[in-house]
Scaffold this motif. Sequence first.
Motif, mmCIF file in Angstrom:
data_model
loop_
_atom_site.group_PDB
_atom_site.id
_atom_site.type_symbol
_atom_site.label_atom_id
_atom_site.label_comp_id
_atom_site.label_asym_id
_atom_site.label_seq_id
_atom_site.Cartn_x
_atom_site.Cartn_y
_atom_site.Cartn_z
ATOM 1 N N ALA A 100 0.984 -1.232 -0.424
ATOM 2 C CA ALA A 100 0.317 0.147 -0.478
ATOM 3 C C ALA A 100 0.803 1.155 -0.371
ATOM 4 O O ALA A 100 1.869 1.057 0.219
ATOM 5 C CB ALA A 100 -0.783 -0.201 1.277
ATOM 6 N N VAL A 101 -0.055 2.514 -0.534
ATOM 7 C CA VAL A 101 1.085 3.659 -0.909
ATOM 8 C C VAL A 101 0.818 4.251 0.336
ATOM 9 O O VAL A 101 -0.555 4.697 0.470
ATOM 10 C CB VAL A 101 0.717 4.333 -1.937
ATOM 11 N N SER A 136 3.825 5.537 -15.649
ATOM 12 C CA SER A 136 4.612 4.240 -15.994
ATOM 13 C C SER A 136 3.799 2.791 -16.393
ATOM 14 O O SER A 136 4.026 2.363 -16.074
ATOM 15 C CB SER A 136 5.173 4.066 -14.188
ATOM 16 N N ASP A 137 3.013 2.546 -14.890
ATOM 17 C CA ASP A 137 1.325 1.299 -15.378
ATOM 18 C C ASP A 137 1.154 1.630 -16.777
ATOM 19 O O ASP A 137 0.764 0.398 -17.605
ATOM 20 C CB ASP A 137 0.438 2.077 -14.343
ATOM 21 N N LEU A 138 0.847 2.487 -17.930
ATOM 22 C CA LEU A 138 0.363 2.924 -18.882
ATOM 23 C C LEU A 138 1.215 2.312 -20.118
ATOM 24 O O LEU A 138 1.507 1.411 -21.214
ATOM 25 C CB LEU A 138 0.148 4.235 -18.979
ATOM 26 N N GLU A 139 2.762 2.611 -19.338
ATOM 27 C CA GLU A 139 3.321 2.457 -20.282
ATOM 28 C C GLU A 139 3.523 0.045 -21.083
ATOM 29 O O GLU A 139 4.156 0.076 -21.527
ATOM 30 C CB GLU A 139 5.357 2.941 -20.122
ATOM 31 N N SER A 140 4.181 0.387 -19.061
ATOM 32 C CA SER A 140 3.938 -2.052 -18.604
ATOM 33 C C SER A 140 2.746 -2.053 -19.585
ATOM 34 O O SER A 140 2.793 -3.502 -20.223
ATOM 35 C CB SER A 140 4.414 -1.733 -17.913
ATOM 36 N N ALA A 179 -5.278 3.146 -11.287
ATOM 37 C CA ALA A 179 -6.438 1.779 -12.394
ATOM 38 C C ALA A 179 -6.882 1.500 -11.244
ATOM 39 O O ALA A 179 -7.799 0.589 -11.350
ATOM 40 C CB ALA A 179 -4.800 0.979 -11.911
ATOM 41 N N ARG A 180 -6.818 1.948 -9.836
ATOM 42 C CA ARG A 180 -7.940 1.595 -8.710
ATOM 43 C C ARG A 180 -8.978 1.602 -8.517
ATOM 44 O O ARG A 180 -9.784 1.258 -8.374
ATOM 45 C CB ARG A 180 -7.338 1.804 -7.344
ATOM 46 N N LEU A 200 1.767 0.661 -10.401
ATOM 47 C CA LEU A 200 1.432 0.840 -9.206
ATOM 48 C C LEU A 200 0.598 2.060 -8.449
ATOM 49 O O LEU A 200 0.242 2.868 -7.710
ATOM 50 C CB LEU A 200 3.150 2.088 -9.599
ATOM 51 N N THR A 201 -0.754 2.877 -9.848
ATOM 52 C CA THR A 201 -1.796 2.809 -9.219
ATOM 53 C C THR A 201 -2.604 2.224 -8.684
ATOM 54 O O THR A 201 -4.092 2.321 -9.077
ATOM 55 C CB THR A 201 -2.048 3.459 -10.150
ATOM 56 N N GLY A 202 -2.497 0.845 -8.779
ATOM 57 C CA GLY A 202 -3.904 -0.531 -8.025
ATOM 58 C C GLY A 202 -3.775 -0.187 -6.393
ATOM 59 O O GLY A 202 -4.456 -0.879 -5.889
#
Length: 368
Positions: A100-101, A136-140, A179-180, A200-202
Amino acid sequence: MGFNCGIVGLPNVGKSTLFNALTNTAAAEAANYPFCTIEPNSGRVAVPDPRLDALAALAKSQKVIPTSLEFVDIAGLVRGASKGEGLGNQFLANIREVDAVVHVLRCFEDDDITHVEGSVDPIRDRDVVETELMLSDLESLEKRQQNLTKRARGNDAEAKALLSLIEPIIAVLQDGRPARTVFADLDPDQKQHFRQLQLLTGKPVLYVCNVEEDAAKDGNMYSQKVADMATAEGAGMVVISAAIESEVAQLTEDAEKKEFLESLGLEETGLTRVIRAGFSLLDLLTFFTVGPKEARAWTTKIGATAPNCAGVIHTDFERGFICAETIAFEDYRMAGSEAAAKDAGKMRMEGKDYIAKDGDIFHFRFNV
Protein backbone atom coordinates in the motif's frame (compact mmCIF):
# COMPACT_ATOMS: atom_id res chain seq x y z
CA MET A 1 3.64 -12.99 6.66
CA GLY A 2 4.59 -9.32 6.73
CA PHE A 3 2.63 -6.45 5.19
CA ASN A 4 4.15 -3.12 4.30
CA CYS A 5 3.32 0.44 3.34
CA GLY A 6 5.62 2.63 1.25
CA ILE A 7 5.86 6.29 2.27
CA VAL A 8 5.99 8.52 -0.80
CA GLY A 9 5.90 12.25 -1.49
CA LEU A 10 7.75 15.12 -3.11
CA PRO A 11 10.97 16.34 -1.43
CA ASN A 12 10.53 18.56 1.68
CA VAL A 13 6.97 17.51 2.54
CA GLY A 14 7.86 15.90 5.90
CA LYS A 15 8.16 12.34 4.59
CA SER A 16 11.45 11.56 6.31
CA THR A 17 10.38 13.30 9.53
CA LEU A 18 7.36 11.01 9.61
CA PHE A 19 9.47 7.94 8.81
CA ASN A 20 12.07 8.85 11.47
CA ALA A 21 9.33 9.30 14.06
CA LEU A 22 7.97 5.85 13.12
CA THR A 23 11.36 4.18 13.39
CA ASN A 24 12.17 6.02 16.64
CA THR A 25 8.95 4.63 18.02
CA ALA A 26 9.96 1.20 16.77
CA ALA A 27 13.44 1.55 18.28
CA ALA A 28 11.91 2.51 21.63
CA GLU A 29 9.70 -0.60 21.41
CA ALA A 30 12.57 -2.87 20.42
CA ALA A 31 13.24 -3.77 24.05
CA ASN A 32 9.76 -5.28 24.34
CA TYR A 33 9.16 -6.76 20.92
CA PRO A 34 11.58 -9.15 19.25
CA PHE A 35 10.70 -8.14 15.68
CA CYS A 36 11.76 -4.48 15.52
CA THR A 37 14.72 -5.01 13.21
CA ILE A 38 15.18 -1.80 11.28
CA GLU A 39 16.85 -1.53 7.89
CA PRO A 40 18.11 1.92 6.84
CA ASN A 41 14.94 2.60 4.88
CA SER A 42 12.40 0.33 6.56
CA GLY A 43 11.03 0.05 10.06
CA ARG A 44 8.57 -2.34 11.63
CA VAL A 45 6.15 -0.88 14.16
CA ALA A 46 3.65 -2.40 16.55
CA VAL A 47 -0.02 -1.97 15.62
CA PRO A 48 -1.78 -0.44 18.66
CA ASP A 49 -4.73 -2.65 19.73
CA PRO A 50 -6.42 -2.10 23.10
CA ARG A 51 -8.09 -5.55 22.78
CA LEU A 52 -4.70 -7.25 23.11
CA ASP A 53 -3.92 -5.38 26.35
CA ALA A 54 -7.37 -6.30 27.70
CA LEU A 55 -6.86 -10.00 26.90
CA ALA A 56 -3.37 -10.01 28.43
CA ALA A 57 -4.73 -8.47 31.65
CA LEU A 58 -7.56 -11.04 31.88
CA ALA A 59 -5.26 -14.01 31.16
CA LYS A 60 -2.41 -12.57 33.30
CA SER A 61 -0.08 -13.21 30.36
CA GLN A 62 3.64 -12.76 31.08
CA LYS A 63 4.35 -11.39 27.60
CA VAL A 64 2.33 -9.24 25.23
CA ILE A 65 3.27 -9.41 21.55
CA PRO A 66 1.38 -7.08 19.20
CA THR A 67 1.17 -7.61 15.48
CA SER A 68 3.29 -5.30 13.32
CA LEU A 69 3.37 -3.37 10.09
CA GLU A 70 6.43 -2.39 8.08
CA PHE A 71 6.90 1.11 6.70
CA VAL A 72 9.35 1.72 3.85
CA ASP A 73 10.80 5.17 3.19
CA ILE A 74 10.83 5.57 -0.58
CA ALA A 75 13.18 8.10 -2.22
CA GLY A 76 11.56 11.48 -3.01
CA LEU A 77 9.99 11.70 -6.42
CA VAL A 78 10.46 14.42 -9.02
CA ARG A 79 8.66 15.20 -12.28
CA GLY A 80 9.89 12.88 -15.03
CA ALA A 81 10.44 9.88 -12.72
CA SER A 82 8.61 7.63 -15.19
CA LYS A 83 11.29 8.64 -17.74
CA GLY A 84 14.09 7.89 -15.26
CA GLU A 85 14.60 11.45 -13.92
CA GLY A 86 16.15 11.70 -10.44
CA LEU A 87 16.06 8.27 -8.81
CA GLY A 88 13.06 7.52 -11.04
CA ASN A 89 13.58 3.86 -11.88
CA GLN A 90 14.58 2.94 -8.33
CA PHE A 91 11.62 4.90 -6.97
CA LEU A 92 9.16 3.07 -9.20
CA ALA A 93 10.71 -0.33 -8.45
CA ASN A 94 10.46 0.38 -4.69
CA ILE A 95 6.76 1.24 -4.96
CA ARG A 96 6.10 -1.94 -6.92
CA GLU A 97 7.36 -3.92 -3.91
CA VAL A 98 4.97 -2.48 -1.29
CA ASP A 99 1.39 -3.52 -0.48
CA ALA A 100 0.00 0.00 0.00
CA VAL A 101 1.07 3.61 -0.50
CA VAL A 102 1.16 6.26 2.23
CA HIS A 103 1.29 9.57 0.36
CA VAL A 104 2.58 12.46 2.50
CA LEU A 105 1.33 15.86 1.35
CA ARG A 106 2.63 19.22 2.53
CA CYS A 107 -0.24 21.21 4.01
CA PHE A 108 1.77 23.87 5.90
CA GLU A 109 3.31 27.24 5.03
CA ASP A 110 6.93 27.75 6.08
CA ASP A 111 9.24 30.27 4.40
CA ASP A 112 12.30 28.42 5.74
CA ILE A 113 11.43 25.16 3.97
CA THR A 114 11.50 25.50 0.20
CA HIS A 115 8.88 23.74 -1.87
CA VAL A 116 10.12 22.05 -5.06
CA GLU A 117 7.08 23.32 -6.96
CA GLY A 118 7.40 26.85 -5.54
CA SER A 119 4.15 27.02 -3.53
CA VAL A 120 1.95 24.99 -1.19
CA ASP A 121 -0.72 23.06 -3.09
CA PRO A 122 -1.27 19.47 -1.90
CA ILE A 123 -3.65 18.55 -4.73
CA ARG A 124 -1.10 19.59 -7.37
CA ASP A 125 1.65 17.73 -5.47
CA ARG A 126 -0.46 14.60 -5.40
CA ASP A 127 -1.11 14.97 -9.13
CA VAL A 128 2.64 15.24 -9.85
CA VAL A 129 3.30 11.91 -8.12
CA GLU A 130 0.15 10.18 -9.39
CA THR A 131 0.86 11.27 -12.99
CA GLU A 132 4.33 9.69 -12.90
CA LEU A 133 2.86 6.47 -11.52
CA MET A 134 0.08 6.43 -14.13
CA LEU A 135 2.55 7.02 -16.98
CA SER A 136 4.66 4.11 -15.74
CA ASP A 137 1.60 1.82 -15.48
CA LEU A 138 0.38 2.84 -18.92
CA GLU A 139 3.75 2.09 -20.51
CA SER A 140 4.00 -1.36 -18.91
CA LEU A 141 0.39 -2.30 -19.81
CA GLU A 142 0.69 -1.12 -23.41
CA LYS A 143 3.79 -3.30 -23.87
CA ARG A 144 1.93 -6.24 -22.37
CA GLN A 145 -1.12 -5.54 -24.52
CA GLN A 146 0.87 -5.96 -27.76
CA ASN A 147 2.15 -9.38 -26.68
CA LEU A 148 -1.29 -10.53 -25.45
CA THR A 149 -3.01 -9.40 -28.66
CA LYS A 150 -0.70 -11.65 -30.71
CA ARG A 151 -1.42 -14.58 -28.38
CA ALA A 152 -5.18 -13.92 -28.41
CA ARG A 153 -5.20 -14.10 -32.23
CA GLY A 154 -3.90 -17.65 -31.82
CA ASN A 155 -6.95 -18.42 -29.62
CA ASP A 156 -5.01 -18.38 -26.33
CA ALA A 157 -7.81 -18.33 -23.68
CA GLU A 158 -5.59 -16.92 -20.91
CA ALA A 159 -4.39 -14.09 -23.17
CA LYS A 160 -8.01 -13.23 -24.06
CA ALA A 161 -9.01 -13.15 -20.39
CA LEU A 162 -6.06 -10.88 -19.50
CA LEU A 163 -6.79 -8.57 -22.41
CA SER A 164 -10.39 -8.13 -21.23
CA LEU A 165 -8.95 -7.03 -17.87
CA ILE A 166 -6.13 -4.83 -19.19
CA GLU A 167 -8.10 -2.88 -21.81
CA PRO A 168 -10.48 -1.09 -19.37
CA ILE A 169 -7.48 -0.30 -17.11
CA ILE A 170 -5.62 1.27 -20.04
CA ALA A 171 -8.75 3.33 -20.80
CA VAL A 172 -8.97 4.79 -17.26
CA LEU A 173 -5.21 5.52 -17.21
CA GLN A 174 -5.47 7.35 -20.54
CA ASP A 175 -8.34 9.28 -19.00
CA GLY A 176 -5.98 10.42 -16.20
CA ARG A 177 -7.42 8.19 -13.47
CA PRO A 178 -5.53 5.61 -11.38
CA ALA A 179 -5.92 1.87 -12.09
CA ARG A 180 -7.52 1.24 -8.66
CA THR A 181 -10.70 3.03 -9.84
CA VAL A 182 -11.73 -0.10 -11.84
CA PHE A 183 -11.10 -2.57 -9.00
CA ALA A 184 -14.57 -2.47 -7.40
CA ASP A 185 -16.25 -3.50 -10.70
CA LEU A 186 -14.11 -6.63 -11.24
CA ASP A 187 -15.25 -10.20 -10.53
CA PRO A 188 -13.24 -12.24 -7.93
CA ASP A 189 -11.05 -13.94 -10.59
CA GLN A 190 -10.24 -10.61 -12.23
CA LYS A 191 -9.40 -9.09 -8.84
CA GLN A 192 -6.86 -11.88 -8.34
CA HIS A 193 -5.30 -11.15 -11.76
CA PHE A 194 -5.43 -7.40 -11.09
CA ARG A 195 -3.30 -7.85 -7.95
CA GLN A 196 -0.80 -9.93 -9.93
CA LEU A 197 -0.34 -7.04 -12.39
CA GLN A 198 1.37 -5.15 -9.52
CA LEU A 199 0.30 -1.79 -10.91
CA LEU A 200 1.66 1.27 -9.12
CA THR A 201 -1.73 3.02 -9.20
CA GLY A 202 -3.51 -0.23 -8.35
CA LYS A 203 -2.38 -0.12 -4.74
CA PRO A 204 -4.58 1.26 -1.97
CA VAL A 205 -3.63 4.80 -0.90
CA LEU A 206 -3.63 6.69 2.39
CA TYR A 207 -3.11 10.46 2.20
CA VAL A 208 -1.24 11.91 5.17
CA CYS A 209 -1.64 15.69 5.46
CA ASN A 210 1.36 17.20 7.22
CA VAL A 211 0.08 20.40 8.87
CA GLU A 212 1.61 23.02 11.19
CA GLU A 213 1.45 22.29 14.95
CA ASP A 214 -1.60 24.53 15.57
CA ALA A 215 -3.64 22.63 12.98
CA ALA A 216 -2.83 19.11 14.24
CA LYS A 217 -6.23 18.72 15.87
CA ASP A 218 -8.66 20.14 13.31
CA GLY A 219 -6.59 20.44 10.13
CA ASN A 220 -6.54 23.53 7.89
CA MET A 221 -7.83 24.71 4.51
CA TYR A 222 -5.21 22.62 2.67
CA SER A 223 -6.04 19.40 4.52
CA GLN A 224 -9.75 20.03 3.92
CA LYS A 225 -9.11 19.99 0.16
CA VAL A 226 -7.29 16.68 0.53
CA ALA A 227 -10.17 15.31 2.66
CA ASP A 228 -12.63 16.17 -0.13
CA MET A 229 -10.37 14.53 -2.74
CA ALA A 230 -9.91 11.40 -0.60
CA THR A 231 -13.67 11.07 -0.07
CA ALA A 232 -14.32 11.39 -3.81
CA GLU A 233 -11.68 8.74 -4.50
CA GLY A 234 -12.62 6.38 -1.68
CA ALA A 235 -9.09 6.71 -0.25
CA GLY A 236 -8.04 7.07 3.41
CA MET A 237 -6.81 10.34 4.91
CA VAL A 238 -5.10 11.29 8.19
CA VAL A 239 -3.99 14.72 9.47
CA ILE A 240 -0.72 14.85 11.41
CA SER A 241 1.95 17.34 12.34
CA ALA A 242 5.32 15.73 11.61
CA ALA A 243 6.92 18.35 13.90
CA ILE A 244 4.79 17.17 16.85
CA GLU A 245 5.43 13.51 15.97
CA SER A 246 9.19 13.98 16.06
CA GLU A 247 8.91 15.71 19.45
CA VAL A 248 6.74 12.91 20.87
CA ALA A 249 9.13 10.28 19.50
CA GLN A 250 11.94 11.80 21.62
CA LEU A 251 9.95 11.29 24.86
CA THR A 252 10.64 7.98 26.56
CA GLU A 253 7.92 7.78 29.22
CA ASP A 254 4.31 7.05 28.27
CA ALA A 255 3.10 9.49 30.94
CA GLU A 256 5.24 12.27 29.41
CA LYS A 257 3.85 11.55 25.94
CA LYS A 258 0.27 11.60 27.25
CA GLU A 259 0.84 14.91 29.07
CA PHE A 260 2.48 16.50 26.02
CA LEU A 261 -0.36 15.42 23.72
CA GLU A 262 -3.03 16.60 26.18
CA SER A 263 -1.34 20.03 26.34
CA LEU A 264 -1.98 20.23 22.57
CA GLY A 265 -5.57 18.98 22.91
CA LEU A 266 -4.73 15.63 21.24
CA GLU A 267 -5.87 12.20 22.44
CA GLU A 268 -3.31 10.09 20.60
CA THR A 269 -0.33 10.54 18.29
CA GLY A 270 -0.79 11.00 14.58
CA LEU A 271 1.48 7.99 14.15
CA THR A 272 -1.03 5.78 15.93
CA ARG A 273 -3.67 6.92 13.46
CA VAL A 274 -1.33 6.41 10.49
CA ILE A 275 -0.48 2.87 11.65
CA ARG A 276 -4.14 2.02 12.24
CA ALA A 277 -5.22 3.51 8.89
CA GLY A 278 -2.37 1.68 7.12
CA PHE A 279 -3.59 -1.54 8.68
CA SER A 280 -7.20 -1.12 7.54
CA LEU A 281 -6.01 0.00 4.09
CA LEU A 282 -4.58 -3.49 3.55
CA ASP A 283 -7.87 -5.32 4.27
CA LEU A 284 -6.32 -7.09 7.23
CA LEU A 285 -7.90 -8.61 10.29
CA THR A 286 -6.40 -9.44 13.66
CA PHE A 287 -6.84 -12.69 15.55
CA PHE A 288 -5.40 -13.59 18.95
CA THR A 289 -3.79 -16.45 20.83
CA VAL A 290 -3.99 -16.04 24.60
CA GLY A 291 -2.49 -17.90 27.55
CA PRO A 292 -0.55 -17.38 30.77
CA LYS A 293 2.78 -17.32 28.87
CA GLU A 294 1.82 -14.79 26.22
CA ALA A 295 -1.03 -12.88 24.62
CA ARG A 296 -0.30 -12.34 20.97
CA ALA A 297 -1.96 -10.60 18.03
CA TRP A 298 -1.60 -12.05 14.53
CA THR A 299 -2.48 -10.63 11.13
CA THR A 300 -4.11 -12.16 8.09
CA LYS A 301 -6.17 -11.02 5.10
CA ILE A 302 -9.93 -10.61 5.46
CA GLY A 303 -11.54 -13.78 4.07
CA ALA A 304 -8.89 -16.13 5.50
CA THR A 305 -10.08 -19.54 6.74
CA ALA A 306 -9.24 -21.07 10.14
CA PRO A 307 -6.49 -23.27 8.58
CA ASN A 308 -5.02 -20.14 6.87
CA CYS A 309 -4.83 -18.48 10.30
CA ALA A 310 -3.20 -21.58 11.76
CA GLY A 311 -0.61 -21.37 8.95
CA VAL A 312 0.26 -17.77 9.92
CA ILE A 313 1.54 -19.18 13.23
CA HIS A 314 3.26 -22.24 11.76
CA THR A 315 2.98 -24.12 8.45
CA ASP A 316 2.65 -27.43 10.39
CA PHE A 317 -0.48 -26.08 12.09
CA GLU A 318 -2.12 -25.55 8.69
CA ARG A 319 -0.91 -28.85 7.23
CA GLY A 320 -2.22 -30.94 10.13
CA PHE A 321 -5.23 -28.75 10.97
CA ILE A 322 -8.03 -30.60 12.79
CA CYS A 323 -10.15 -27.79 14.22
CA ALA A 324 -10.02 -24.38 15.89
CA GLU A 325 -11.40 -23.75 19.35
CA THR A 326 -12.80 -20.24 18.86
CA ILE A 327 -14.05 -17.52 21.19
CA ALA A 328 -15.10 -14.06 19.98
CA PHE A 329 -13.24 -11.20 21.69
CA GLU A 330 -16.43 -9.66 23.17
CA ASP A 331 -17.50 -13.05 24.60
CA TYR A 332 -14.06 -13.56 26.19
CA ARG A 333 -14.04 -10.05 27.64
CA MET A 334 -17.58 -10.36 29.06
CA ALA A 335 -16.85 -13.81 30.55
CA GLY A 336 -13.53 -12.65 32.02
CA SER A 337 -11.51 -15.77 31.20
CA GLU A 338 -11.24 -18.67 28.77
CA ALA A 339 -12.69 -21.11 31.32
CA ALA A 340 -15.65 -18.84 32.04
CA ALA A 341 -16.29 -18.36 28.32
CA LYS A 342 -16.28 -22.18 27.90
CA ASP A 343 -18.69 -22.61 30.82
CA ALA A 344 -21.00 -20.01 29.27
CA GLY A 345 -21.05 -22.04 26.04
CA LYS A 346 -19.20 -19.31 24.14
CA MET A 347 -16.42 -21.55 22.78
CA ARG A 348 -17.10 -23.00 19.33
CA MET A 349 -15.33 -25.79 17.45
CA GLU A 350 -14.74 -24.50 13.92
CA GLY A 351 -13.61 -26.61 10.97
CA LYS A 352 -11.68 -26.07 7.76
CA ASP A 353 -14.30 -23.89 6.07
CA TYR A 354 -14.67 -21.38 8.88
CA ILE A 355 -13.93 -17.80 7.77
CA ALA A 356 -12.04 -15.94 10.50
CA LYS A 357 -13.58 -12.83 12.02
CA ASP A 358 -11.65 -9.85 13.34
CA GLY A 359 -11.01 -10.37 17.07
CA ASP A 360 -11.34 -14.17 17.09
CA ILE A 361 -9.34 -15.92 19.82
CA PHE A 362 -8.08 -19.25 18.51
CA HIS A 363 -6.63 -22.38 19.98
CA PHE A 364 -5.67 -24.70 17.11
CA ARG A 365 -5.78 -28.46 17.26
CA PHE A 366 -3.56 -30.12 14.72
CA ASN A 367 -1.87 -33.43 14.03
CA VAL A 368 1.36 -33.70 12.06
